[in-house]
Design an enzyme around this catalytic site. Structure first.
Site, PDB file in Angstrom:
ATOM      1  N   HIS A  32      35.687  41.394  39.162  1.00 63.88           N
ATOM      2  CA  HIS A  32      34.780  41.745  38.061  1.00 63.88           C
ATOM      3  C   HIS A  32      35.236  43.009  37.345  1.00 63.88           C
ATOM      4  O   HIS A  32      34.737  44.089  37.653  1.00 63.88           O
ATOM      5  CB  HIS A  32      33.387  42.035  38.617  1.00 63.88           C
ATOM      6  CG  HIS A  32      32.631  40.848  39.069  1.00 63.88           C
ATOM      7  ND1 HIS A  32      31.825  40.115  38.236  1.00 63.88           N
ATOM      8  CD2 HIS A  32      32.540  40.266  40.281  1.00 63.88           C
ATOM      9  CE1 HIS A  32      31.265  39.129  38.921  1.00 63.88           C
ATOM     10  NE2 HIS A  32      31.678  39.200  40.165  1.00 63.88           N
ATOM     11  N   GLU A  89      34.428  44.101  34.576  1.00 61.16           N
ATOM     12  CA  GLU A  89      33.353  44.711  33.771  1.00 61.16           C
ATOM     13  C   GLU A  89      32.571  45.751  34.573  1.00 61.16           C
ATOM     14  O   GLU A  89      31.793  46.511  34.006  1.00 61.16           O
ATOM     15  CB  GLU A  89      32.419  43.628  33.215  1.00 61.16           C
ATOM     16  CG  GLU A  89      31.449  43.007  34.200  1.00 61.16           C
ATOM     17  CD  GLU A  89      32.069  41.894  35.038  1.00 61.16           C
ATOM     18  OE1 GLU A  89      33.299  41.724  35.016  1.00 61.16           O
ATOM     19  OE2 GLU A  89      31.306  41.203  35.744  1.00 61.16           O
ATOM     20  N   CYS A 148      35.166  35.557  38.315  1.00 60.19           N
ATOM     21  CA  CYS A 148      34.398  35.154  39.492  1.00 60.19           C
ATOM     22  C   CYS A 148      33.752  33.780  39.289  1.00 60.19           C
ATOM     23  O   CYS A 148      34.466  32.788  39.230  1.00 60.19           O
ATOM     24  CB  CYS A 148      33.400  36.241  39.867  1.00 60.19           C
ATOM     25  SG  CYS A 148      32.969  36.159  41.601  1.00 60.19           S
TER      26      CYS A 148
HETATM   27  N1  GLN Z   1      29.745  32.967  44.696  1.00 62.85           N
HETATM   28  C1  GLN Z   1      29.476  32.756  43.308  1.00 62.85           C
HETATM   29  C2  GLN Z   1      29.638  31.294  42.932  1.00 62.85           C
HETATM   30  O1  GLN Z   1      29.916  30.472  43.711  1.00 62.85           O
HETATM   31  C3  GLN Z   1      30.329  33.635  42.422  1.00 62.85           C
HETATM   32  C4  GLN Z   1      30.012  35.090  42.639  1.00 62.85           C
HETATM   33  C5  GLN Z   1      30.264  35.973  41.460  1.00 62.85           C
HETATM   34  O2  GLN Z   1      30.395  35.530  40.319  1.00 62.85           O
HETATM   35  N2  GLN Z   1      30.282  37.251  41.711  1.00 62.85           N
HETATM   36  O3  GLN Z   1      29.490  30.940  41.827  1.00 62.85           O
END
Ligand code: GLN
Length: 178
Positions: free
Chosen positions: A154, A156, A61
């Site tokens: 994610h 995890e 992410c």
């Molecule tokens: N929207 C977040 C960003 O721009 C990422 C979101 C996440 O890691 N769950 O960094």
């Protein structure tokens, strides 16, 4: 998750701690904050150097955003560590309320994926292997380029260690990166 996958895990917050590891997980969170903190704590250049030297890294992410060479919808001046030849669009699947879960194929295995205000990969260079795609839109959400792995989701959060095991085996197959 790393421990369950057979690795010994330590937190990396300073350059000396980065020096001591064979591989790095950059977790989810918020990529603009990660960038600013990395600059404040003089971590950005050391991170770039280790990645350049071939240290295996896995970003999920916000971590995927940090490993991307180019980003879209970043804030003014937002920098990444880079390493993976791709364009990642921040918050591409929508806002926090548009977070969702879905089943998808990751490197040939069916996994349950959790997306939280997640990015997607707009495009990849020739050396990047696409490991997974997600609906809506059949978007690229998992990629690998050599020792670098990134997912929009994610793993995890699901208790399923297969993605972390995949990364740990990348680190092990490489031995020490220095
Ligand atoms: N929207 C977040 C960003 O721009 C990422 C979101 C996440 O890691 N769950 O960094």
């Amino acid at each position: 998750m790393l421990q369950e996958a057979g690795a010994s895990a330590v937190a990396v917050r300073r350059p000396a701690e980065l020096e001591a590891v064979d591989g790095l997980v950059i977790p989810g969170g918020e990529s603009t904050t990660m960038w600013k903190l990395a600059e404040t704590f003089d971590m950005l250049e050391p991170l770039r150097l280790r990645i350049k030297e071939g240290m295996p890294a896995y970003g999920s992410c916000a971590g995927m955003i940090m490993l991307s060479d180019r980003i879209q919808d970043g804030i003014e001046g937002q920098q990444t560590i880079g390493g993976i030849d791709m364009v990642v669009r921040r918050n591409a699947f929508g806002r926090q309320v548009d977070s969702f879960e879905s089943d998808l194929d990751f490197a040939g295995e069916r996994v349950h994926a959790v997306f939280i205000r997640a990015p997607w990969v707009e495009s990849v260079g020739a050396d990047v292997e696409v490991l997974g795609r997600a609906e809506p839109g059949d978007r690229i959400v998992a990629v690998r380029q050599g020792p670098l792995l990134a997912t929009s989701f994610h793993p995890e959060l699901t208790g399923d260690t297969r993605v972390h095991r995949y990364f740990v085996s990348m680190v092990n197959s490489r031995g020490s990166s220095r």
